[in-house]
Design an enzyme around this catalytic site. Structure first.
Site, PDB file in Angstrom:
ATOM      1  N   LYS A 100       0.827  -1.211   0.000  1.00  0.00           N
ATOM      2  CA  LYS A 100       0.000   0.000   0.000  1.00  0.00           C
ATOM      3  C   LYS A 100       0.868   1.270   0.000  1.00  0.00           C
ATOM      4  CE  LYS A 100      -3.827  -2.364   2.317  1.00  0.00           C
ATOM      5  NZ  LYS A 100      -4.748  -2.389   3.493  1.00  0.00           N
ATOM      6  N   ARG A 174      -1.739 -14.673   3.040  1.00  0.00           N
ATOM      7  CA  ARG A 174      -2.676 -14.128   4.017  1.00  0.00           C
ATOM      8  C   ARG A 174      -2.156 -14.354   5.440  1.00  0.00           C
ATOM      9  NH1 ARG A 174      -6.490 -10.598   2.833  1.00  0.00           N
ATOM     10  NH2 ARG A 174      -7.559 -11.307   4.703  1.00  0.00           N
ATOM     11  N   THR A 180      -5.910  -7.841  10.323  1.00  0.00           N
ATOM     12  CA  THR A 180      -6.106  -6.515   9.721  1.00  0.00           C
ATOM     13  C   THR A 180      -5.546  -5.398  10.607  1.00  0.00           C
ATOM     14  OG1 THR A 180      -8.096  -7.283   8.584  1.00  0.00           O
ATOM     15  CG2 THR A 180      -7.828  -4.901   8.831  1.00  0.00           C
ATOM     16  N   ARG A 191       2.149  -7.169   9.109  1.00  0.00           N
ATOM     17  CA  ARG A 191       1.414  -6.055   9.686  1.00  0.00           C
ATOM     18  C   ARG A 191       1.856  -5.756  11.118  1.00  0.00           C
ATOM     19  NH1 ARG A 191      -4.290  -7.930   6.855  1.00  0.00           N
ATOM     20  NH2 ARG A 191      -4.015  -6.701   4.943  1.00  0.00           N
ATOM     21  N   ASN A 201      -2.013  -0.615   7.030  1.00  0.00           N
ATOM     22  CA  ASN A 201      -1.529  -1.915   7.512  1.00  0.00           C
ATOM     23  C   ASN A 201      -0.670  -2.641   6.479  1.00  0.00           C
ATOM     24  OD1 ASN A 201      -3.534  -2.612   5.735  1.00  0.00           O
ATOM     25  ND2 ASN A 201      -4.721  -3.841   7.187  1.00  0.00           N
ATOM     26  N   HIS A 204      -1.967  -5.631   0.975  1.00  0.00           N
ATOM     27  CA  HIS A 204      -3.230  -6.335   0.701  1.00  0.00           C
ATOM     28  C   HIS A 204      -2.923  -7.709   0.144  1.00  0.00           C
ATOM     29  CE1 HIS A 204      -7.302  -7.116  -0.818  1.00  0.00           C
ATOM     30  NE2 HIS A 204      -6.700  -7.556  -1.909  1.00  0.00           N
TER      31      HIS A 204
END
Length: 381
Positions: A100, A174, A180, A191, A201, A204
């Site tokens: 991000k 994941r 999250t 994260r 965070n 994605h």
């Protein structure tokens, strides 16, 4: 793992023959017992190469879609035998990952983390995504009050898109991301290590194979021959850096990106991963033909795997960008670098004068041309 002398992995390959301007289909056998190879031309029913040791070739390099150098012949691995697939590529998947909009100083650390977790990066570029793309990525939280905020954030700045390949890549990435909210994320997850809050965070990841396939097409695909997510290169006031294929194999891409980003003198305005044909590599290095004895070996090395092209700009426009970046890279010979400039990129990540980690522009007037060669010519090839 203990191997027997007769254990082998079998791959189907394409070899381009410049003399005949034709592509031959070959069978490449790799024997892990002694790191030896054998090449067979099935159409002619004969050995092109009897079993011989090749220390430079590793099992990790033998991946479908990779280009491998077998005694200066470049072979594109197109497939493998069923038994090899069951052994080496059981449950191997592709997933889409997106870093991000975060500070560039963290990019290298995140990419190093991903590669150390066993993922292969097979596509990579920076870009800005549209709100439609972002809505597709976050369609599973369509009813959340957070959705407009998330969409605004991920479209507000530059992101880095990655195609990651590995066993159970979707669920594994994941898991690597963590919860999250970074405060709830397990220790050692991305994260938890680098996230600020539920919005910022770090990255994605996709929930399933279908979402991953859709995101990969939206980020790396073409529409009417034009990239859906455009390249970021400006082709102005820049210099060029090419991270060579051996660096990807060694897992040092992130470290080099981090060294550039934290130098204080440069920033990466565009990056993308490319596969370079031998003819393109020779053309790119043509200025060295007849000048450097390593010219042919340099071209082969650049074409024997995927490389990463960078457009770099100076944080201070008054400096000589090309010269200053060459100082960060160090002289062409890594051994000389290790003696004189031990902190340089080539000193730390170069192996030989050919496998010297990076190419960097020689002359100030060539910076824009070299960036254009990759981000304009090869990007549309």
């Amino acid at each position: 793992m203990v191997y027997d002398y007769f254990d082998k992995y079998t791959f189907l390959c394409d070899m381009y023959d410049e003399e005949t301007d034709d592509t031959a289909e070959l069978v490449l056998n790799f024997f892990p017992f002694d790191n030896s190879v054998q090449a067979i031309n099935p159409a002619k029913g004969k050995n092109l190469l009897r079993r011989v040791q090749l220390p430079s070739l590793t099992l990790q390099m033998l991946q479908i879609g990779n280009i491998v150098n077998v005694f200066s012949k470049l072979l594109l691995i197109t497939d493998c035998a069923p038994a090899t697939r069951r052994t080496l590529f059981n449950q191997v998947e592709s997933t889409f990952a997106m870093i991000k909009p975060i500070h560039p100083s963290a990019h290298g650390k995140i990419i190093t983390y991903i590669m150390k977790k066993g993922f292969r990066i097979v596509r990579m570029k920076n870009g800005k995504i549209s709100k439609d793309f972002a809505m597709e990525l976050y369609k599973d939280i369509g009813g959340s009050n957070m959705l407009p905020i998330i969409i605004d954030y991920v479209t507000s700045g530059e992101v880095i898109g990655l195609e990651l390949v590995g066993p159970k890549a979707v669920s594994k990435f994941r898991s690597c991301l963590g919860a999250t909210d970074p405060q709830d994320a397990a220790p050692g997850t991305l994260r938890q290590l680098y996230g600020e809050n539920k919005l910022k965070n770090v990255a994605h990841g996709c929930n399933n194979l279908q979402d991953a396939a859709t995101a990969l097409d939206m980020f790396f695909g073409l529409e009417n021959g034009i990239p859906r997510v455009p390249f970021r290169a400006t082709l102005k006031d820049c210099t060029c850096c090419i991270i060579k294929p051996h660096v990807l194999n060694d897992g040092n891409v992130g470290a080099i990106l981090e060294q550039i980003a934290t130098s204080g003198k440069f920033y990466i305005s565009a990056m993308a991963m490319f596969s370079v044909k031998i003819s393109n590599a020779e053309e790119f290095y043509e200025v060295y033909k007849g000048v450097l004895p390593e010219y042919e070996a340099m071209a082969i090395q650049l074409a024997e795997g995927k490389c990463i092209a960078l457009e770099l700009k100076a944080t201070d426009p008054s400096i000589n960008l090309v010269c200053e970046f060459r100082k960060l890279c160090g002289p062409r010979d890594p051994e000389l670098c290790r003696q004189l400039y031990p902190e340089s990129i080539r000193a730390q990540y170069g192996k030989t004068i050919v496998q010297n980690a990076v190419h960097c522009t020689d002359l100030p007037e060539d910076g824009e041309n070299e960036v254009e060669y990759f981000f304009k010519l090869l990007a549309n090839d």
